[in-house]
Design an enzyme around this catalytic site. Sequence first.
Site, PDB file in Angstrom:
ATOM      1  N   GLY A  14       0.774  -1.245   0.000  1.00 16.88           N
ATOM      2  CA  GLY A  14       0.000   0.000   0.000  1.00 16.88           C
ATOM      3  C   GLY A  14       0.802   1.289   0.000  1.00 16.88           C
ATOM      4  N   SER A  15       2.048   1.264  -0.517  1.00 18.89           N
ATOM      5  CA  SER A  15       2.814   2.520  -0.532  1.00 18.89           C
ATOM      6  C   SER A  15       2.195   3.518  -1.522  1.00 18.89           C
ATOM      7  CB  SER A  15       4.292   2.269  -0.855  1.00 18.89           C
ATOM      8  OG  SER A  15       4.461   1.894  -2.194  1.00 18.89           O
ATOM      9  N   ASN A  16       1.654   3.032  -2.628  1.00 17.21           N
ATOM     10  CA  ASN A  16       0.968   3.948  -3.556  1.00 17.21           C
ATOM     11  C   ASN A  16      -0.312   4.485  -2.929  1.00 17.21           C
ATOM     12  OD1 ASN A  16       2.288   4.223  -6.365  1.00 17.21           O
ATOM     13  ND2 ASN A  16       2.518   2.047  -5.877  1.00 17.21           N
ATOM     14  N   MET A  88      -3.375  -7.187  -7.248  1.00 19.51           N
ATOM     15  CA  MET A  88      -2.748  -8.259  -8.022  1.00 19.51           C
ATOM     16  C   MET A  88      -3.742  -9.273  -8.570  1.00 19.51           C
ATOM     17  SD  MET A  88       0.087  -6.882  -7.899  1.00 19.51           S
ATOM     18  CE  MET A  88       1.473  -7.858  -8.411  1.00 19.51           C
ATOM     19  N   ILE A  90      -6.636  -9.912 -11.859  1.00 19.18           N
ATOM     20  CA  ILE A  90      -7.085  -9.403 -13.159  1.00 19.18           C
ATOM     21  C   ILE A  90      -8.529  -8.927 -13.026  1.00 19.18           C
ATOM     22  CG2 ILE A  90      -7.581 -10.100 -15.556  1.00 19.18           C
ATOM     23  CD1 ILE A  90      -4.980 -11.447 -15.578  1.00 19.18           C
ATOM     24  N   ASN A 105      -4.500   1.914 -13.610  1.00 11.32           N
ATOM     25  CA  ASN A 105      -3.591   0.995 -12.917  1.00 11.32           C
ATOM     26  C   ASN A 105      -2.172   1.555 -12.963  1.00 11.32           C
ATOM     27  OD1 ASN A 105      -2.615  -1.482 -11.767  1.00 11.32           O
ATOM     28  ND2 ASN A 105      -1.978  -2.139 -13.806  1.00 11.32           N
ATOM     29  N   HIS A 107       1.830   0.206 -13.086  1.00  8.17           N
ATOM     30  CA  HIS A 107       2.618  -0.999 -13.351  1.00  8.17           C
ATOM     31  C   HIS A 107       4.109  -0.642 -13.298  1.00  8.17           C
ATOM     32  CE1 HIS A 107       3.358  -5.009 -14.801  1.00  8.17           C
ATOM     33  NE2 HIS A 107       4.254  -4.516 -15.634  1.00  8.17           N
ATOM     34  N   ASP A 143      -2.412  -5.196 -18.642  1.00 11.12           N
ATOM     35  CA  ASP A 143      -1.425  -4.104 -18.724  1.00 11.12           C
ATOM     36  C   ASP A 143      -1.345  -3.487 -20.116  1.00 11.12           C
ATOM     37  OD1 ASP A 143      -0.788  -4.571 -16.035  1.00 11.12           O
ATOM     38  OD2 ASP A 143       0.744  -6.040 -16.538  1.00 11.12           O
ATOM     39  N   GLU A 172       6.856   5.901  -8.905  1.00 13.13           N
ATOM     40  CA  GLU A 172       5.414   5.606  -8.901  1.00 13.13           C
ATOM     41  C   GLU A 172       4.648   6.604  -8.040  1.00 13.13           C
ATOM     42  OE1 GLU A 172       5.204   0.785  -9.648  1.00 13.13           O
ATOM     43  OE2 GLU A 172       4.809   1.531  -7.648  1.00 13.13           O
TER      44      GLU A 172
HETATM   45  C1  GAR Z   1       3.736  -1.378  -7.244  1.00 15.58           C
HETATM   46  O1  GAR Z   1       5.101  -1.353  -7.553  1.00 15.58           O
HETATM   47  C2  GAR Z   1       2.898  -1.551  -8.489  1.00 15.58           C
HETATM   48  O2  GAR Z   1       3.475  -0.997  -9.620  1.00 15.58           O
HETATM   49  C3  GAR Z   1       2.837  -3.056  -8.605  1.00 15.58           C
HETATM   50  O3  GAR Z   1       2.705  -3.511  -7.289  1.00 15.58           O
HETATM   51  C4  GAR Z   1       3.388  -2.622  -6.409  1.00 15.58           C
HETATM   52  C5  GAR Z   1       2.496  -2.311  -5.260  1.00 15.58           C
HETATM   53  O4  GAR Z   1       3.176  -1.600  -4.283  1.00 15.58           O
HETATM   54  N1  GAR Z   1       1.743  -3.446  -9.411  1.00 15.58           N
HETATM   55  C6  GAR Z   1       1.799  -4.469 -10.259  1.00 15.58           C
HETATM   56  O5  GAR Z   1       2.789  -5.153 -10.423  1.00 15.58           O
HETATM   57  C7  GAR Z   1       0.532  -4.695 -11.048  1.00 15.58           C
HETATM   58  N2  GAR Z   1       0.770  -5.489 -12.185  1.00 15.58           N
HETATM   59  P1  GAR Z   1       2.392  -0.874  -3.108  1.00 15.58           P
HETATM   60  O6  GAR Z   1       1.405  -1.905  -2.530  1.00 15.58           O
HETATM   61  O7  GAR Z   1       3.462  -0.517  -2.124  1.00 15.58           O
HETATM   62  O8  GAR Z   1       1.693   0.322  -3.669  1.00 15.58           O
END
Ligand code: GAR
Length: 187
Positions: A14-16, A88, A90, A105, A107, A143, A172
């Site tokens: 969940g950093s995003n 994660m 689809i 999304n 990626h 994607d 990101e």
């Molecule tokens: C992120 O790096 C995102 O780009 C990736 O999962 C990570 C989640 O990080 N997403 C994918 O690979 C989707 N295909 P987060 O939970 O710290 O935000």
Amino acid sequence: MVKKNACIFISGFGSNLKSLIHKSRDPVFPIKIKLIISNNAKAVGILHAKKNSIPYLIINTKKRTYENLIFKEIKKNKISIICLAGYMKIIPKNFIDKVNKKIINIHPSLLPKFKGLNTFERVLKKSEKKTGCTVHFVNSMLDSGKTIVQKSFYINQNDNLKTLKEKTQKLEHLAYPEAIIKIFRYR
Ligand code: GAR
């Protein structure tokens, strides 16, 4: 400014999500996070929902009723945009059609390169010069939707899985808010 209601989907750290929550406190940032959905009850990201008193819903994608549950919540919360942030799973085509909202999304690669999982491993194996992240619209193919924002950096000889992930995620956290601003700028 009238903010649009957003729902963020997560599966893990969940950093995003954290960075979007932080950004959404800015009165001129175009979204308000009304709901967080996780398909993983153990996702660390749920802590950000709790800490910030944002309603959250844990779904079980193995149950046939899970999509209807999401539709109901999306309607109830008047959601305009769904942001997948490390979700994660689809998103099925019938869900995209039926929900009829913007879905975006993030990626961790320079799409169309390295769609799918284990991105950093594959980037290193291919000895790429550059990598980065992409925020894109979600369509029925993995994607593959239209790119909204892409950010990149040069890979150096000392980079490894850990540093690539750190550098990519740092970008990101800039790219996701930027993409959201871009989507709503002229609306
Ligand atoms: C992120 O790096 C995102 O780009 C990736 O999962 C990570 C989640 O990080 N997403 C994918 O690979 C989707 N295909 P987060 O939970 O710290 O935000």
